[in-house]
Design a protein around this motif. Sequence first.
Motif, PDB file in Angstrom:
ATOM      1  N   CYS A  53       0.838  -1.211   0.000  1.00  0.00           N
ATOM      2  CA  CYS A  53       0.000   0.000   0.000  1.00  0.00           C
ATOM      3  C   CYS A  53       0.869   1.256   0.000  1.00  0.00           C
ATOM      4  CB  CYS A  53      -0.915  -0.013   1.221  1.00  0.00           C
ATOM      5  SG  CYS A  53      -1.882   1.497   1.402  1.00  0.00           S
ATOM      6  N   CYS A  61      -4.974   0.829   2.657  1.00  0.00           N
ATOM      7  CA  CYS A  61      -5.929   1.944   2.595  1.00  0.00           C
ATOM      8  C   CYS A  61      -7.129   1.604   1.714  1.00  0.00           C
ATOM      9  CB  CYS A  61      -5.239   3.220   2.083  1.00  0.00           C
ATOM     10  SG  CYS A  61      -4.893   3.196   0.306  1.00  0.00           S
ATOM     11  N   GLY A  62      -6.923   0.728   0.744  1.00  0.00           N
ATOM     12  CA  GLY A  62      -8.039   0.328  -0.119  1.00  0.00           C
ATOM     13  C   GLY A  62      -8.334   1.292  -1.251  1.00  0.00           C
ATOM     14  N   CYS A  64      -5.567   3.529  -2.771  1.00  0.00           N
ATOM     15  CA  CYS A  64      -4.420   3.911  -3.601  1.00  0.00           C
ATOM     16  C   CYS A  64      -4.333   2.999  -4.839  1.00  0.00           C
ATOM     17  CB  CYS A  64      -3.116   3.850  -2.794  1.00  0.00           C
ATOM     18  SG  CYS A  64      -2.568   2.176  -2.434  1.00  0.00           S
ATOM     19  N   CYS A  67      -3.419  -0.588  -3.986  1.00  0.00           N
ATOM     20  CA  CYS A  67      -4.518  -1.332  -3.339  1.00  0.00           C
ATOM     21  C   CYS A  67      -5.572  -1.746  -4.353  1.00  0.00           C
ATOM     22  CB  CYS A  67      -5.161  -0.490  -2.232  1.00  0.00           C
ATOM     23  SG  CYS A  67      -4.233  -0.547  -0.684  1.00  0.00           S
TER      24      CYS A  67
END
Length: 329
Positions: A53, A61-62, A64, A67
């Motif tokens: 990440c 973070c889900g 970027c 991710c």
Amino acid sequence: MAGFSGIIGHEQIIEHLQNAIRLNKVSHAYILDGEEGSGKMLLASAFAQTLQCEKGGTEACGTCHSCIQAESLNQPDIIRVTHEKPNSIGVDDIRDQLCGDILIRPYSSPWKIYIVDEAEKMTVQAQNALLKTIEEPPAYGIILLLTENSQSFLPTILSRCVTLKLRPVKEELIRKYLMEELHVPDYQADVCASFARGNVGKAKRLAQSEHFAELRDEVIHLMRHLRDMEIYEVTEAVREAVKYKEDIDDYLDLMALWYRDVLLFKATRQIDGLVFSDEINYISAQAAKSSYEGLEHILNALEKAKTRLKANVSFELTIELLMLTIKEN
Ligand SMILES: [Zn+2]
């Protein structure tokens, strides 16, 4: 959610991995050891995504670029090693996809991470090839071996990897997950959660299986009435059971859960904690009629039936004997 926070249970392993990231003490090789469906791939994927990440925290973070790539399985520096033959991972698979490839620097991320699923299928030659890489990995290289049996690895591999053993997840957590995330009704969640013995993947599969629902209904029907059946009806029931020959272990396990409920209710008079709590009328009536000894006898007979079937004793004979034992106790 593909990060650690989306994983049910396995708190200790997650803590271990997050600490390693926080303290900058990530190892070059890990073994994740757990049965099928227990969550090895989820843990490995979350760990890999978090390491790569762009925000660099202890949770992915889900959002970027890395991710998003990781979640769609397109992160070029997270490599899933595949194998041609279904039952073995050969030396060429490991050499081509891992030993050679790891020497090339990461494409865009800090690490280059290899996930080897079903790693117990590696041949001895494949393990020896891998060993050389594990002994002198590049600074950016991380290898995650996923296995149902870490004892199948060479001792030299074991000694160079951090082994993390997956433990069964608490039934209550699984039950909650099935109800809240998958919207499984409570009576069904109870059975699937206790049946899965701490394996979230199995619980999920059972909850979504029509076949298992049918099997459960069949067993409940039998359990309600078996002790009041006439002999000819028992013969009929044995014939019905043949339909479930393929799933006989599940069939017998469901029966065992039922009698464990009867035993538990007899001892505690509590509905809480029963797997078949919506069958309380039948459970309490049977608890009143049965002796502790009789219930013990039934549970032993269930175990014995399993052993007999494994030893290839006639299916019909074994099931009939079992049903008669249940009727008599
Ligand atoms: Zn990210």
